[in-house]
Design an enzyme around this catalytic site. Structure first.
Site, PDB file in Angstrom:
ATOM      1  N   GLU A  14       0.804  -0.872  -0.361  1.00 35.37           N
ATOM      2  CA  GLU A  14       0.154  -0.368  -0.043  1.00 35.37           C
ATOM      3  C   GLU A  14       1.204   0.725   0.280  1.00 35.37           C
ATOM      4  O   GLU A  14       0.644   2.187  -0.327  1.00 35.37           O
ATOM      5  CB  GLU A  14      -0.932  -0.189   1.581  1.00 35.37           C
ATOM      6  CG  GLU A  14      -2.441  -0.538   0.810  1.00 35.37           C
ATOM      7  CD  GLU A  14      -3.404  -0.134   1.844  1.00 35.37           C
ATOM      8  OE1 GLU A  14      -3.249   0.401   3.098  1.00 35.37           O
ATOM      9  OE2 GLU A  14      -4.580  -0.435   1.802  1.00 35.37           O
ATOM     10  N   HIS A  62       9.629 -26.151   0.661  1.00 38.28           N
ATOM     11  CA  HIS A  62       9.104 -27.759  -0.608  1.00 38.28           C
ATOM     12  C   HIS A  62       7.885 -26.626  -1.276  1.00 38.28           C
ATOM     13  O   HIS A  62       7.324 -27.805  -1.719  1.00 38.28           O
ATOM     14  CB  HIS A  62       9.297 -28.898   0.493  1.00 38.28           C
ATOM     15  CG  HIS A  62      10.293 -28.946   1.098  1.00 38.28           C
ATOM     16  ND1 HIS A  62      11.279 -29.825   0.515  1.00 38.28           N
ATOM     17  CD2 HIS A  62      10.316 -28.957   2.571  1.00 38.28           C
ATOM     18  CE1 HIS A  62      11.868 -29.613   1.780  1.00 38.28           C
ATOM     19  NE2 HIS A  62      11.831 -28.680   2.731  1.00 38.28           N
ATOM     20  N   LYS A  76     -14.201   0.315  -2.720  1.00 35.81           N
ATOM     21  CA  LYS A  76     -14.931   0.489  -2.430  1.00 35.81           C
ATOM     22  C   LYS A  76     -15.948   1.353  -2.532  1.00 35.81           C
ATOM     23  O   LYS A  76     -17.178   1.037  -2.269  1.00 35.81           O
ATOM     24  CB  LYS A  76     -13.565   1.495  -1.470  1.00 35.81           C
ATOM     25  CG  LYS A  76     -13.218   1.364   0.216  1.00 35.81           C
ATOM     26  CD  LYS A  76     -12.587   2.202   1.010  1.00 35.81           C
ATOM     27  CE  LYS A  76     -11.231   1.856   1.398  1.00 35.81           C
ATOM     28  NZ  LYS A  76     -10.605   2.778   2.436  1.00 35.81           N
TER      29      LYS A  76
END
Ligand SMILES: O=P(O)(O)OC[C@H]1O[C@](O)(CO)[C@@H](O)[C@@H]1O
EC number: 5.3.1.9
Length: 476
Positions: free
Chosen positions: A302, A331, A445
Site C-alpha cells: 500500500e 518445498h 470501496k
C-alpha cells in the site's frame, strides 16, 4: 540506563546482512557495489533531510510513537489489567492496518512461549482477530465465545470501513440482546480523535476509547493503541516493545547509509527495483514471525504501489510482496526463487537463538540417509536449512538479505517494526511518491457502496449498470 541494560540491548540488536546483494557474492550482472550506493548520495541526503524534517509530524507522526506515549501507555496497561481480570475472550474487529499488526505481534511473542511466561502474565483472555466478513468465520466465532464475557475492541482509523463497521453493528446488536443496558462495558473503540462515525458513536455511547493520532496511518499504527492494547491484553510487555522501537529509531537517524540499517535495506531495494526486481519476498525462518510477513505485505504494497506522474508520463512504482515461510516454502516456492525469473529480492528473517529446543533422537542408526539427523536439535536443522537456502540463492545469483533477531522478545520485535516502517518510508522518499496514501483502493470501496445502496453513490450505481462488468460468453 544501567550498564548491564545497555549491554543487553547491544546484544539484542537486530542484524541486517546485505552480503548477498553485493557483487562479491552475487556477481557483477546482478549484484551491487559500494559505488552504486555512493552514486545515490545526493538522493539519499535529500530523502534523509525530508524524513528528518517530517519526523514526528504530518504522516510521519508514527515515528515518535515509541518515545512519546507514556500517558497513553499507562492508560492501556491499566485497561488491559482490568480486561485480563474479567474477560474470557478479547476480539479485535478491524482490517488491514487495524488487524495485521496485533496478529503479528501476538503470534511472535505469545504462541510459542506461553509456558515460559511468568505466572502472573499467563492466563488472560483468549485472543481473536476478526479481520474478514466471511459469514462462516464470523458465525463460527460466535459459536465459541460468550459475548457477555468478551471484550470487543473495534479498531478503525477512518471509522467508516465497511467490513469493520458491519462486524461492529452485529456485535453491538448481539451485546444489547445478551446483556442489556450494560453492553457498552464490553466495547472498546480505537479510532481517530475527531473524524469518522466511530468516534461519534463512542462519545455518544460512552465506550472506553483510545485515539489513533492524526498522522498515524493504519499500516504504521502498530505502536499506537491499535497494537498496544491488544498486546497488553495478551500479557506482552508493551514498554519493552516501545523501547526496542526507540532503540532502532535512534540507529536509523543517521544519514550514513552504511551505519543505518533501514536506509541500507531501503537503498538496495530501491536499486533492485530500478533494475526491474518487481517482487519482494519475505521469508521468516520461524513460525513466530509468520504473520509479520502478512503485516509487511500491506506496509510494502500500500505504501509503495503508486502510479505517479513524471512530466506527463505515468510511472508505476512498487514491488509485489510475497509471503513465504522457511522451511515450509522451501518445498513449495524455492524452486522458483532459484531458477525462475530474475525479478525478486528475498528478505530472510532469521533467529539467533530459538527459545525452546527439541533434540532429534539417535534412532535408525543403520539408515545413513537419515541417521545423520540424530543428535542435532531442530534449531540446528532449521538454521542449517536457512543458511543452505541463502547459499543456493547466492550461487544462482539471486538477490537476498538476511535480517536476524538475536532472539524473539518484545525488544527485538519492537525493533523489527520500526526498522521495516522506516525502510518503507525511506523508499517512498527515494521513489518520490507519497507512501502514506492509498488512492488505488477507493474505486473498489465506492463500487461496494454503490452495490449496497449507500446514499450519495447513485451515479456510481448507474455507472456500474451501464458499463457491464462481464460478458457471459467469457464464462464457461
Ligand atoms: O483503520 P481503517 O480506517 O478501518 O482502515 C483499514 C484499512 O483500510 C485501508 O484504508 C485500505 O482500504 C488501509 O489502509 C487500512 O489499514
Amino acid at each position: 540506563m544501567r550498564y548491564e541494560q545497555l549491554q543487553w540491548q547491544e546484544q539484542m540488536k537486530i542484524q541486517v546482512d546485505f552480503n548477498h546483494m553485493m557483487t562479491e557474492f552475487i556477481g557483477e550482472e546482478e549484484g551491487f557495489t559500494r559505488e552504486h550506493i555512493e552514486a545515490l548520495a545526493g538522493k539519499i541526503k535529500d530523502s534523509h533531510q525530508r524524513m528528518l524534517k517530517k519526523s514526528g509530524s504530518g504522516w510521519l507522526e508514527w515515528r515518535k510513537l515509541p518515545m512519546n506515549q507514556e500517558e497513553v501507555v499507562t492508560k492501556i496497561v491499566r485497561t488491559a489489567e482490568e480486561i485480563r481480570s474479567r474477560a474470557e475472550a478479547f476480539v479485535v474487529l478491524g482490517i488491514g492496518g487495524s488487524a495485521l499488526g496485533p496478529l503479528a505481534v501476538q503470534t511472535a511473542l505469545n504462541h510459542l512461549h506461553y509456558n515460559e511466561l511468568p505466572t502472573e502474565r499467563r492466563g488472560g483472555p483468549r485472543f481473536y482477530v476478526l479481520d474478514n466478513v466471511d459469514p462462516e468465520r464470523v458465525a463460527a466465532l460466535f459459536d465459541i465465545i460468550d459475548p457477555a464475557k468478551t471484550i470487543f475492541n473495534v479498531i478503525s482509523k477512518s471509522g467508516s470501513t465497511s467490513e469493520t463497521m458491519a462486524q461492529f453493528m452485529i456485535v453491538f446488536n448481539l451485546l444489547r440482546e445478551k446483556i442489556g443496558s450494560d453492553y457498552a462495558k464490553n466495547i472498546i473503540a480505537t479510532t481517530d480523535a475527531e473524524k469518522g462515525n466511530l468516534v461519534k458513536m463512542a462519545r455518544e455511547e460512552g465506550y472506553t476509547t483510545f485515539t489513533i493520532p492524526a498522522g498515524v496511518g493504519g499500516r504504521f499504527s502498530e505502536l499506537s493503541p491499535v497494537g498496544l492494547l491488544p498486546a497488553a491484553v495478551c500479557g506482552i510487555d508493551i514498554r519493552e516493545l516501545l523501547a526496542g522501537a526507540a532503540y532502532m529509531d535512534k540507529l536509523c537517524q543517521q544519514e550514513d547509509v552504511f551505519r543505518n540499517p533501514a536506509y541500507m535495506l531501503g537503498v538496495l531495494q530501491y536499486l533492485a527495483m530500478r533494475r526491474g526486481k518487481n517482487i519482494s519476498v519475505m521469508m521468516p525462518y520461524t513460525d513466530a514471525l509468520k504473520y509479520f510477513a502478512d503485516w509487511y505485505a500491506q506496509l510494502w504494497a500500500e505504501s509503495l504501489g503508486k502510479r505517479t506522474d513524471n512530466n506527463g508520463e505515468d510511472v508505476f512504482a512498487g514491488q509485489t510482496p510475497v509471503k513465504a515461510l522457511g522451511t515450509t516454502d522451501q518445498h513449495s516456492q524455492v524452486q522458483l526463487y532459484v531458477e525462475g525469473p530474475f525479478d525478486k529480492v528475498v528478505t530472510f528473517l532469521g533467529v539467533g537463538c530459538y527459545r525452546q529446543e527439541v533434540t532429534i533422537p539417535k534412532v535408525f542408526e543403520d539408515l545413513a540417509g537419515i541417521a545423520f539427523l540424530g543428535g542435532h536439535t531442530l534449531g540446528q536443522l532449521i538454521k542449517a536449512e536457512q543458511l543452505a537456502t541463502e547459499y543456493a540463492l547466492m550461487k544462482a545469483q539471486r538477490l537476498n538479505f538476511t535480517v536476524t533477531l538475536p532472539e524473539i522478545n518484545a525488544f527485538t520485535v519492537g525493533q523489527l517494526i520500526q526498522l521495516l516502517e522506516i525502510q518503507t518510508a525511506f523508499v517512498g522518499e527515494l521513489l518520490d511518491i507519497n507512501a502514506f496514501d492509498q488512492p488505488g483502493v477507493e474505486e473498489g470501496k465506492n463500487a461496494t457502496y454503490a452495490l449496497l445502496g449507500r446514499p450519495g453513490y447513485e451515479s456510481k450505481k448507474q455507472e456500474l449498470e451501464t458499463r457491464p462488468l462481464k460478458k457471459s460468453e467469457y464464462i464457461l
